[in-house]
Design a protein around this motif. Structure first.
Motif, PDB file in Angstrom:
ATOM      1  N   ASP A  63      80.669  26.181  51.754  1.00 17.31           N
ATOM      2  CA  ASP A  63      79.414  26.324  51.015  1.00 17.31           C
ATOM      3  C   ASP A  63      78.251  26.547  51.991  1.00 17.31           C
ATOM      4  O   ASP A  63      78.420  26.543  53.205  1.00 17.31           O
ATOM      5  N   PHE A  64      77.076  26.721  51.417  1.00 22.22           N
ATOM      6  CA  PHE A  64      75.876  26.995  52.207  1.00 22.22           C
ATOM      7  C   PHE A  64      75.523  25.837  53.133  1.00 22.22           C
ATOM      8  O   PHE A  64      75.086  26.049  54.262  1.00 22.22           O
ATOM      9  N   GLY A  65      75.725  24.615  52.683  1.00 21.53           N
ATOM     10  CA  GLY A  65      75.441  23.441  53.514  1.00 21.53           C
ATOM     11  C   GLY A  65      76.286  23.414  54.775  1.00 21.53           C
ATOM     12  O   GLY A  65      75.800  23.097  55.865  1.00 21.53           O
ATOM     13  N   GLY A  66      77.552  23.755  54.647  1.00 21.91           N
ATOM     14  CA  GLY A  66      78.435  23.824  55.811  1.00 21.91           C
ATOM     15  C   GLY A  66      78.017  24.915  56.779  1.00 21.91           C
ATOM     16  O   GLY A  66      78.068  24.740  57.998  1.00 21.91           O
ATOM     17  N   HIS A  67      77.576  26.042  56.223  1.00 17.81           N
ATOM     18  CA  HIS A  67      77.094  27.141  57.067  1.00 17.81           C
ATOM     19  C   HIS A  67      75.850  26.710  57.848  1.00 17.81           C
ATOM     20  O   HIS A  67      75.703  27.057  59.026  1.00 17.81           O
ATOM     21  N   LEU A  68      74.966  25.957  57.195  1.00 12.32           N
ATOM     22  CA  LEU A  68      73.757  25.483  57.885  1.00 12.32           C
ATOM     23  C   LEU A  68      74.089  24.494  58.991  1.00 12.32           C
ATOM     24  O   LEU A  68      73.470  24.521  60.056  1.00 12.32           O
ATOM     25  N   VAL A  69      75.061  23.628  58.753  1.00  8.70           N
ATOM     26  CA  VAL A  69      75.475  22.674  59.788  1.00  8.70           C
ATOM     27  C   VAL A  69      76.027  23.432  60.994  1.00  8.70           C
ATOM     28  O   VAL A  69      75.690  23.120  62.147  1.00  8.70           O
ATOM     29  N   ILE A  70      76.859  24.422  60.753  1.00  7.47           N
ATOM     30  CA  ILE A  70      77.397  25.239  61.846  1.00  7.47           C
ATOM     31  C   ILE A  70      76.264  25.949  62.575  1.00  7.47           C
ATOM     32  O   ILE A  70      76.222  25.982  63.815  1.00  7.47           O
ATOM     33  N   PHE A  71      75.308  26.493  61.816  1.00 16.95           N
ATOM     34  CA  PHE A  71      74.176  27.191  62.416  1.00 16.95           C
ATOM     35  C   PHE A  71      73.351  26.256  63.310  1.00 16.95           C
ATOM     36  O   PHE A  71      72.961  26.647  64.418  1.00 16.95           O
ATOM     37  N   ILE A  72      73.089  25.020  62.862  1.00 21.22           N
ATOM     38  CA  ILE A  72      72.273  24.132  63.700  1.00 21.22           C
ATOM     39  C   ILE A  72      73.014  23.695  64.959  1.00 21.22           C
ATOM     40  O   ILE A  72      72.397  23.493  65.999  1.00 21.22           O
ATOM     41  N   PHE A  73      74.343  23.579  64.885  1.00 25.66           N
ATOM     42  CA  PHE A  73      75.097  23.260  66.103  1.00 25.66           C
ATOM     43  C   PHE A  73      75.038  24.417  67.098  1.00 25.66           C
ATOM     44  O   PHE A  73      74.902  24.201  68.302  1.00 25.66           O
ATOM     45  N   ILE A  74      75.130  25.647  66.609  1.00 24.68           N
ATOM     46  CA  ILE A  74      75.036  26.809  67.499  1.00 24.68           C
ATOM     47  C   ILE A  74      73.633  26.914  68.090  1.00 24.68           C
ATOM     48  O   ILE A  74      73.466  27.154  69.289  1.00 24.68           O
ATOM     49  N   LEU A  75      72.622  26.713  67.247  1.00 31.24           N
ATOM     50  CA  LEU A  75      71.247  26.714  67.728  1.00 31.24           C
ATOM     51  C   LEU A  75      71.020  25.592  68.743  1.00 31.24           C
ATOM     52  O   LEU A  75      70.341  25.775  69.751  1.00 31.24           O
ATOM     53  N   ASN A  76      71.648  24.453  68.506  1.00 27.11           N
ATOM     54  CA  ASN A  76      71.504  23.324  69.417  1.00 27.11           C
ATOM     55  C   ASN A  76      72.191  23.588  70.764  1.00 27.11           C
ATOM     56  O   ASN A  76      71.773  23.049  71.791  1.00 27.11           O
ATOM     57  N   SER A  77      73.217  24.422  70.779  1.00 28.45           N
ATOM     58  CA  SER A  77      73.848  24.763  72.055  1.00 28.45           C
ATOM     59  C   SER A  77      72.904  25.590  72.923  1.00 28.45           C
ATOM     60  O   SER A  77      72.926  25.495  74.157  1.00 28.45           O
ATOM     61  N   ILE A  78      72.039  26.374  72.294  1.00 32.77           N
ATOM     62  CA  ILE A  78      71.021  27.113  73.048  1.00 32.77           C
ATOM     63  C   ILE A  78      69.982  26.137  73.605  1.00 32.77           C
ATOM     64  O   ILE A  78      69.518  26.286  74.734  1.00 32.77           O
ATOM     65  N   VAL A  79      69.650  25.123  72.817  1.00 31.91           N
ATOM     66  CA  VAL A  79      68.759  24.057  73.311  1.00 31.91           C
ATOM     67  C   VAL A  79      69.415  23.363  74.504  1.00 31.91           C
ATOM     68  O   VAL A  79      68.760  23.051  75.495  1.00 31.91           O
ATOM     69  N   GLY A  80      70.728  23.142  74.416  1.00 37.26           N
ATOM     70  CA  GLY A  80      71.458  22.545  75.537  1.00 37.26           C
ATOM     71  C   GLY A  80      71.403  23.412  76.782  1.00 37.26           C
ATOM     72  O   GLY A  80      71.284  22.911  77.896  1.00 37.26           O
ATOM     73  N   ALA A  81      71.484  24.727  76.601  1.00 38.55           N
ATOM     74  CA  ALA A  81      71.375  25.651  77.737  1.00 38.55           C
ATOM     75  C   ALA A  81      69.994  25.555  78.375  1.00 38.55           C
ATOM     76  O   ALA A  81      69.862  25.559  79.603  1.00 38.55           O
ATOM     77  N   LEU A  82      68.963  25.453  77.541  1.00 35.55           N
ATOM     78  CA  LEU A  82      67.606  25.287  78.074  1.00 35.55           C
ATOM     79  C   LEU A  82      67.473  23.956  78.810  1.00 35.55           C
ATOM     80  O   LEU A  82      66.785  23.869  79.834  1.00 35.55           O
ATOM     81  N   ALA A  83      68.147  22.920  78.300  1.00 35.24           N
ATOM     82  CA  ALA A  83      68.136  21.623  78.982  1.00 35.24           C
ATOM     83  C   ALA A  83      68.811  21.722  80.340  1.00 35.24           C
ATOM     84  O   ALA A  83      68.331  21.147  81.329  1.00 35.24           O
ATOM     85  N   LEU A  84      69.909  22.460  80.415  1.00 38.80           N
ATOM     86  CA  LEU A  84      70.580  22.656  81.709  1.00 38.80           C
ATOM     87  C   LEU A  84      69.663  23.399  82.673  1.00 38.80           C
ATOM     88  O   LEU A  84      69.591  23.065  83.854  1.00 38.80           O
TER      89      LEU A  84
END
Length: 160
Positions: A63-84
């Motif tokens: 469902d859409f909620g699951g897609h949003l959770v996946i999207f925020i994890f992917i977006l958060n990995s970019i935040v992790g790259a910026l943290a590195l």
């Protein structure tokens, strides 16, 4: 004699710095993830819960909620790259820190759920986010590291 070894940057074993960097990267990743979870839960009209961050069953494509959770994890990995890029600042250490952050996340999820993750979607998402965090972090760090090296011979003044 150590100054004649030809190393670009002197490296010393500093476990306190490494542990501090691991804690800082992990805290930043979870802080931003928490903010994004609050935004998604508000958007969906659901309760704000740690389940979105640690529950295996929340990562799905049904469902859409699951897609949003996946999207925020992917977006958060970019935040992790910026943290590195900001906290670690070393290309050679990006893979170590990205894998360490995801290993800590695995342990947190394992403790939160009381069982080892067995869902295919959870493992795929974490493999993708580890890769994104590592590759983007390496790219940013390499770009910064190479900036200090002059590449043009015209900028050097040579006396012949």
């Amino acid at each position: 004699m150590n100054s004649l070894t030809g190393q670009f940057r002197k490296t010393t074993w500093d476990p306190i710095l490494i542990v501090a960097q691991i804690i800082a990267v992990q805290c930043l990743i979870y802080f931003i993830l928490g903010i994004m979870i609050i935004m998604i839960a508000t958007l969906l009209g659901t309760t704000k819960s740690l389940d979105y961050a640690f529950q295996y069953k929340e990562i799905h494509v049904r469902d859409f909620g699951g897609h949003l959770v996946i999207f925020i994890f992917i977006l958060n990995s970019i935040v992790g790259a910026l943290a590195l890029w900001y906290l670690v600042q070393r290309t050679k250490q990006c893979m170590d820190f990205a894998c360490t952050a995801h290993l800590i996340h695995l342990i947190c999820c394992w403790i939160y759920n009381g069982s080892f993750p067995t869902t295919f979607s959870w493992w795929c998402l974490n493999l993708v986010t580890t890769t994104i965090m590592c590759v983007c972090g390496e790219f940013l760090c390499m770009k910064t590291e190479l900036k200090a090296i002059p590449l043009s011979m015209l900028s050097q003044k040579t006396a012949l």
